[in-house]
Design a protein around this motif. Structure first.
Motif, PDB file in Angstrom:
ATOM      1  N   THR A 122       0.872  -1.156   0.112  1.00 22.52           N
ATOM      2  CA  THR A 122       0.084  -0.098   0.158  1.00 22.52           C
ATOM      3  C   THR A 122       0.784   1.336   0.044  1.00 22.52           C
ATOM      4  O   THR A 122       2.047   1.214   0.148  1.00 22.52           O
ATOM      5  N   THR A 124       0.232   5.764   1.174  1.00 25.79           N
ATOM      6  CA  THR A 124      -0.829   6.708   1.785  1.00 25.79           C
ATOM      7  C   THR A 124      -0.573   8.032   1.338  1.00 25.79           C
ATOM      8  O   THR A 124       0.666   8.440   1.314  1.00 25.79           O
ATOM      9  N   ASP A 126      -1.447  11.738   2.513  1.00 23.91           N
ATOM     10  CA  ASP A 126      -2.189  12.568   3.737  1.00 23.91           C
ATOM     11  C   ASP A 126      -2.439  13.956   3.003  1.00 23.91           C
ATOM     12  O   ASP A 126      -3.517  14.484   3.493  1.00 23.91           O
ATOM     13  N   ARG A 140      -5.442   5.731   1.897  1.00 27.08           N
ATOM     14  CA  ARG A 140      -4.624   4.674   1.698  1.00 27.08           C
ATOM     15  C   ARG A 140      -4.997   3.781   0.108  1.00 27.08           C
ATOM     16  O   ARG A 140      -6.308   3.578   0.234  1.00 27.08           O
TER      17      ARG A 140
END
Length: 271
Positions: A122, A124, A126, A140
């Protein structure tokens, strides 16, 4: 040169009237190699006299300065990036500044910094920058959504330039709309691999196909490297501040006398 017809029309009007024109680092968009290209040139125009001593043509002296101008712009960009990031203590703000500056400079539609959890498959996001015409790519996401070939290139530490995600070999079989969350066609992504581990990536997206120039790839790569260094610096300073805070809390909580020694034990100071 139909794309600069208005510019050339003015040149001919002046030259055939006996006047001269001079331009320093004139910016133009020319179609070369079947694609529009932004270029800069030093241009000098003057009349050519005929047998009757009247202007019969225009002499053009052209020196292309594109490479120098781009180099100067790149250095100015990197200097401003460093100055802005140096003032920031928050990692998210540091990465957003890089995304925003790259997006505006490259005329992109979306730029984001991704934290990669490779073992989990994965990454991510933000915070990202967009020009308001494409959706944000927050949260994610699964690496596998972008296709095995593209992810393999990224894991190897190679910058990936996709001119058209609908036709590129690296995105063959990929649901482009689902993976990129929007009508993205062009993409340029630079992975940050440290000690054999893929840790982060800086990604630039465009809604239309984009043939990425080599200097654009180099710029995004350098911004990624500098941003990684700035993030590491900010995180180290945050850990140091937290450590100092814990130490001061310990000192304030005890009734004993506490001293701090220099590393070589040559100096002692009561706290």
């Amino acid at each position: 040169w139909a794309e600069v017809a208005d510019f050339n029309r003015r040149v001919l009007e002046v030259g055939l009237s006996g006047g001269t024109l001079s331009f320093k680092d004139q910016e133009l968009t020319l179609f070369r190699n079947n694609a529009p290209e932004q270029v800069w040139m030093d241009l000098n125009y003057g009349p050519v006299l005929g047998d009757d001593d009247r202007p019969a043509g225009v002499l053009a002296i052209v020196v292309e300065t594109t490479e120098r101008v781009r180099a100067e712009q790149r250095q100015a960009f990197l200097y401003e990036l460093g100055e802005r990031q140096r003032e920031l203590a928050d990692a998210a703000e540091i990465t957003f500044v890089a995304a925003e500056m790259l997006g505006r400079s490259l005329g992109a539609d979306r730029v984001h910094w991704a934290e990669v959890q490779d073992a989990a498959g994965t990454f991510t996001v933000d915070r990202d920058w967009t020009n308001g015409e494409v959706p944000h790519l927050l949260g994610r996401h699964r690496l596998e959504a972008f296709g095995e070939a593209l992810i393999a290139e990224m894991r190897a530490g190679s910058a990936v330039a996709v001119e058209d995600a609908m036709a590129d070999r690296l995105t063959k079989g990929v649901d482009v709309g689902k993976a990129f969350e929007g009508s993205v066609r062009g993409a340029l992504a630079v992975p940050l691999v440290r000690s054999g581990q893929w840790r982060a990536a800086l990604c630039v997206h465009t809604r239309t196909p984009r043939p990425w120039r080599e200097d654009e790839r180099e710029l995004v790569t350098e911004v990624a490297e500098r941003t990684w260094a700035a993030v590491q610096r900010a995180e180290a300073e945050a850990r140091e501040r937290a450590s100092d805070a814990r130490f001061k809390a310990l000192v304030n909580a005890t009734s004993e006398v506490v001293f701090r020694m220099s590393p070589d034990w040559s100096e002692m100071r009561q706290l």
